[in-house]
Scaffold this active site. Structure first.
Site, mmCIF file in Angstrom:
data_model
loop_
_atom_site.group_PDB
_atom_site.id
_atom_site.type_symbol
_atom_site.label_atom_id
_atom_site.label_comp_id
_atom_site.label_asym_id
_atom_site.label_seq_id
_atom_site.Cartn_x
_atom_site.Cartn_y
_atom_site.Cartn_z
ATOM 1 N N LYS A 22 0.860 -1.268 0.101
ATOM 2 C CA LYS A 22 -0.046 0.113 0.011
ATOM 3 C C LYS A 22 0.801 1.107 0.204
ATOM 4 C CE LYS A 22 -1.213 1.798 3.867
ATOM 5 N NZ LYS A 22 -1.301 3.087 4.455
ATOM 6 N N ASN A 23 1.971 1.252 0.833
ATOM 7 C CA ASN A 23 2.517 2.618 1.011
ATOM 8 C C ASN A 23 3.635 2.915 -0.336
ATOM 9 O OD1 ASN A 23 1.224 3.183 3.398
ATOM 10 N ND2 ASN A 23 3.096 2.652 4.803
ATOM 11 N N ARG A 94 -2.994 9.959 4.209
ATOM 12 C CA ARG A 94 -1.889 10.516 4.374
ATOM 13 C C ARG A 94 -0.944 10.652 3.403
ATOM 14 N NH1 ARG A 94 0.450 13.207 7.955
ATOM 15 N NH2 ARG A 94 2.617 13.215 8.176
ATOM 16 N N CYS A 118 -3.588 7.918 9.783
ATOM 17 C CA CYS A 118 -4.213 7.435 11.181
ATOM 18 C C CYS A 118 -3.618 8.257 12.271
ATOM 19 C CB CYS A 118 -3.188 6.125 11.439
ATOM 20 S SG CYS A 118 -3.939 4.877 10.615
ATOM 21 N N ARG A 123 2.022 14.499 13.302
ATOM 22 C CA ARG A 123 2.618 14.133 12.089
ATOM 23 C C ARG A 123 3.159 15.145 11.388
ATOM 24 N NH1 ARG A 123 -0.076 8.456 10.306
ATOM 25 N NH2 ARG A 123 1.691 8.157 8.976
ATOM 26 N N PRO A 124 4.314 15.918 11.701
ATOM 27 C CA PRO A 124 4.779 17.163 11.090
ATOM 28 C C PRO A 124 5.462 17.013 9.678
ATOM 29 C CG PRO A 124 6.342 16.379 12.897
ATOM 30 C CD PRO A 124 5.235 15.309 12.734
ATOM 31 N N ILE A 125 5.203 17.912 8.952
ATOM 32 C CA ILE A 125 5.882 17.700 7.675
ATOM 33 C C ILE A 125 7.024 18.842 7.378
ATOM 34 C CG2 ILE A 125 3.763 17.025 6.432
ATOM 35 C CD1 ILE A 125 3.332 19.565 5.159
ATOM 36 N N ASP A 126 7.601 19.309 8.488
ATOM 37 C CA ASP A 126 8.689 20.230 8.441
ATOM 38 C C ASP A 126 9.809 19.874 7.422
ATOM 39 O OD1 ASP A 126 8.638 18.502 10.951
ATOM 40 O OD2 ASP A 126 11.015 19.252 10.887
ATOM 41 N N GLN A 127 10.326 18.378 7.530
ATOM 42 C CA GLN A 127 11.223 17.816 6.779
ATOM 43 C C GLN A 127 11.082 17.887 5.251
ATOM 44 O OE1 GLN A 127 14.378 17.303 8.123
ATOM 45 N NE2 GLN A 127 13.094 18.322 9.834
ATOM 46 N N ASP A 306 4.949 -0.067 12.146
ATOM 47 C CA ASP A 306 3.600 -0.363 11.562
ATOM 48 C C ASP A 306 3.318 -1.968 12.184
ATOM 49 O OD1 ASP A 306 3.047 1.968 10.642
ATOM 50 O OD2 ASP A 306 3.159 1.327 8.227
ATOM 51 N N ILE A 328 8.991 5.699 17.191
ATOM 52 C CA ILE A 328 8.628 6.633 15.869
ATOM 53 C C ILE A 328 7.326 7.524 16.062
ATOM 54 C CG2 ILE A 328 8.201 6.564 13.393
ATOM 55 C CD1 ILE A 328 10.869 5.154 13.997
ATOM 56 N N ARG A 398 -8.394 0.252 4.889
ATOM 57 C CA ARG A 398 -7.695 1.307 4.386
ATOM 58 C C ARG A 398 -6.217 0.672 3.778
ATOM 59 N NH1 ARG A 398 -5.722 5.951 8.156
ATOM 60 N NH2 ARG A 398 -4.243 5.874 6.243
HETATM 61 C C1 UD1 Z 1 5.304 6.380 6.707
HETATM 62 C C2 UD1 Z 1 4.033 5.221 6.461
HETATM 63 C C3 UD1 Z 1 3.602 4.833 7.816
HETATM 64 C C4 UD1 Z 1 4.881 4.444 8.698
HETATM 65 C C5 UD1 Z 1 5.805 5.586 8.802
HETATM 66 C C6 UD1 Z 1 7.194 4.927 9.507
HETATM 67 C C7 UD1 Z 1 3.031 5.989 4.401
HETATM 68 C C8 UD1 Z 1 1.938 6.652 3.791
HETATM 69 N N1 UD1 Z 1 3.009 5.891 5.765
HETATM 70 O O1 UD1 Z 1 4.451 7.523 7.321
HETATM 71 O O2 UD1 Z 1 2.642 3.686 7.661
HETATM 72 O O3 UD1 Z 1 4.201 4.006 9.919
HETATM 73 O O4 UD1 Z 1 6.136 5.707 7.445
HETATM 74 O O5 UD1 Z 1 7.661 3.997 8.890
HETATM 75 O O6 UD1 Z 1 3.994 5.430 3.872
HETATM 76 N N2 UD1 Z 1 8.648 13.434 10.995
HETATM 77 C C9 UD1 Z 1 8.959 14.736 11.422
HETATM 78 N N3 UD1 Z 1 8.875 15.646 10.377
HETATM 79 C C10 UD1 Z 1 8.641 15.258 9.252
HETATM 80 C C11 UD1 Z 1 8.266 13.976 9.016
HETATM 81 C C12 UD1 Z 1 8.398 13.257 9.937
HETATM 82 O O7 UD1 Z 1 9.363 15.118 12.501
HETATM 83 O O8 UD1 Z 1 8.571 16.289 8.139
HETATM 84 C C13 UD1 Z 1 8.875 12.460 12.198
HETATM 85 C C14 UD1 Z 1 7.413 12.035 12.450
HETATM 86 O O9 UD1 Z 1 6.700 12.587 13.509
HETATM 87 C C15 UD1 Z 1 7.974 10.579 12.994
HETATM 88 C C16 UD1 Z 1 9.098 10.218 12.046
HETATM 89 O O10 UD1 Z 1 9.290 11.387 11.761
HETATM 90 O O11 UD1 Z 1 8.113 10.640 14.366
HETATM 91 C C17 UD1 Z 1 8.737 9.178 10.985
HETATM 92 O O12 UD1 Z 1 7.782 9.753 10.315
HETATM 93 P P1 UD1 Z 1 7.743 9.205 8.840
HETATM 94 O O13 UD1 Z 1 8.654 8.227 8.262
HETATM 95 O O14 UD1 Z 1 7.917 10.582 8.032
HETATM 96 O O15 UD1 Z 1 6.314 8.606 8.581
HETATM 97 P P2 UD1 Z 1 5.252 8.963 7.360
HETATM 98 O O16 UD1 Z 1 5.977 9.215 6.115
HETATM 99 O O17 UD1 Z 1 4.087 9.942 7.953
#
Ligand code: UD1
Length: 431
Positions: A22-23, A94, A118, A123-127, A306, A328, A398
């Site tokens: 799925k991902n 997501r 979920c 779930r920040p997107i700063d990176q 997961d 995580i 999902r």
């Molecule tokens: C993806 C998967 C999810 C899985 C996760 C970790 C998809 C659609 N989802 O989620 O199923 O549980 O990987 O393997 O593929 N973070 C930041 N800033 C950012 C982005 C992330 O601080 O900009 C932090 C998050 O809060 C978290 C960690 O980084 O603590 C990992 O998150 P990330 O790997 O980005 O997870 P997703 O891509 O959201």
């Protein structure tokens, strides 16, 4: 209300086929609109998150043709630079935020509603934003949407502060058509990051190093059509592996890449399962009560977050005291209250679950808090005495294709029901 009913107690036994990941599919489908040629994607799982991204691509002007249940032809030429992505589907999932990277990469402009997904923590997107900015885009977050644009994207050296699957994927997509070279350091190494890189390379991108800490991208001016088959779903496979363990069963899980399952296999062997691997299958056999262990979730190749609820369900039935640390996401133990209702003895302290194994779960009425925890509660119900009913199965749907059907094929008593009459019929049939 639609929900699952389960009569537990059967050891699962037989063979199960795993669907496409799925991902990986979410990322690949989002990337498929980056060319104006037609792209054919095979082994797409038929789950609701994927239906939502396909619908989103259609709503924004992409052409989506269903060739068969798992194969789609996509053409993104009908989408344009001013397309805004904001509809009822995009906010549900997501993975829709991958359209920021793909549209920004292709049109140097993206306007996308912020993602749902979920509720397992902040779930920040700063990176992601840091990466887009490093490539030369201006990024604005306002009214629940991300607006990113650039006159030109220029390759850059980007160091990720946290290992993020989503940010690695999004930056990779934005960078493939940037001018010059990009390096993403401290990149995520998950199998679906590699799958997306392979897909983009099959469209003419020049990406090296996916699957290592440093991904290097040489920008190209355009991408072309391709036919590509998505990798098997590591988490679906893992879920069946732990379902076999929890029910003391014997299940052969087919259409997998055993290498992607190594962290799971290692834990299952450590607690007393037999695991046999061959080219594209794993067999998990559990003949006795399993033992204790300590687990910490980590980015790949560590133990996946997961799979954290599924291993907790197994350890809460195992002999001795186990510890599961979630490193995580901060809000991923919500299902523990549900397991406690079934007789589990688990205390959560900070980000660690301290588990004192019990001999048996008792059936209960349960609610799925999210996708993976929902699947884990189904596993608990399969191992429990008596009947359980599991609500909020829309979360499970999902990410799991035909979950009840696949479980039934390996001997589970599980049915999707909606009415009292259907419940009575199920109870009459299974006795
Ligand atoms: C993806 C998967 C999810 C899985 C996760 C970790 C998809 C659609 N989802 O989620 O199923 O549980 O990987 O393997 O593929 N973070 C930041 N800033 C950012 C982005 C992330 O601080 O900009 C932090 C998050 O809060 C978290 C960690 O980084 O603590 C990992 O998150 P990330 O790997 O980005 O997870 P997703 O891509 O959201």
């Amino acid at each position: 209300m639609k929900h699952y009913i389960v009569k537990g107690g059967n050891a699962l036994s037989g063979e199960v086929e795993i669907a496409g990941a799925k991902n990986a599919a979410l990322a690949i489908l989002a990337a498929s609109i980056m060319t104006n040629d037609t792209v054919t994607v095979e082994n797409v799982p038929d789950v609701s998150d994927i239906r939502a991204i396909l619908k989103t691509i259609e709503v924004i002007g992409g052409y989506v043709e269903k060739v068969d249940r798992h194969t789609f032809r996509i053409n993104g030429s009908g989408i344009n630079r001013d397309t805004a992505v904001d509809n009822e589907f995009v906010r549900k999932i997501r993975g829709s935020y991958y359209l920021i990277g793909s549209l920004l990469g292709k049109y140097k402009k993206a306007s996308v509603a912020l993602p749902g997904g979920c509720n397992i923590g902040l779930r920040p997107i700063d990176q992601h934003i840091k990466g887009f900015k490093a490539l030369g885009a201006s990024v604005r977050l306002a009214s629940g949407r991300v607006d990113a644009k650039a006159d030109r994207l220029v390759g850059s050296h980007i160091y990720m502060d946290v290992v993020s699957v989503g940010a690695t994927i999004n930056i990779m997509m934005a960078a493939v058509m940037a001018e010059g070279n990009t390096a993403i350091e401290n990149a995520a190494k998950e199998p679906h990051v590699v799958d997306l890189a392979n897909f983009l390379n099959s469209m003419g991108a020049k990406i090296k190093g996916a699957g290592t800490d440093v991904i290097r991208i040489k920008g190209v001016s355009s991408l072309h059509g391709t036919t590509y088959s998505i990798i098997p779903d590591q988490i679906e496979a893992g879920t069946f592996m732990f379902a076999a363990a929890a029910t003391r069963g014997d299940v052969t899980i087919k259409n997998v890449i055993p290498k992607h399952l190594e962290s799971l296999t290692a834990k299952l062997i450590e607690i007393g399962c037999q695991v046999q691997e061959s080219d594209d299958m794993v067999r998990v056999v559990a003949t006795k009560r399993l033992g204790r262990t300590t687990v910490k979730t980590l980015p790949y190749p560590g133990f996946p977050t997961d799979m954290q609820p599924q291993i907790t369900v197994v350890l809460a039935l195992s002999k001795g005291m186990s510890f599961v640390t979630e490193s995580i996401f901060e809000n991923r133990f919500k299902y523990v209250d549900e397991l406690t209702k079934m007789g589990a003895n688990i205390r959560v302290e900070g980000n660690t679950a301290i588990i004192e194994g019990v001999e048996q779960y008792t059936g209960s009425t349960l609610s799925s808090p999210d996708l993976r925890a929902g699947a884990a509660l189904v596993i608990a119900a399969l191992a429990a005495d008596d009947y359980s009913e599991i609500y909020d199965v829309q979360y499970i749907e999902r990410g799991y294709e035909d979950f009840p059907e696949k479980l039934r094929k390996i001997g589970a008593h599980i049915e999707t029901i909606d009415t009292e009459e259907e419940k009575r019929r199920f109870m009459f049939q299974v006795g």
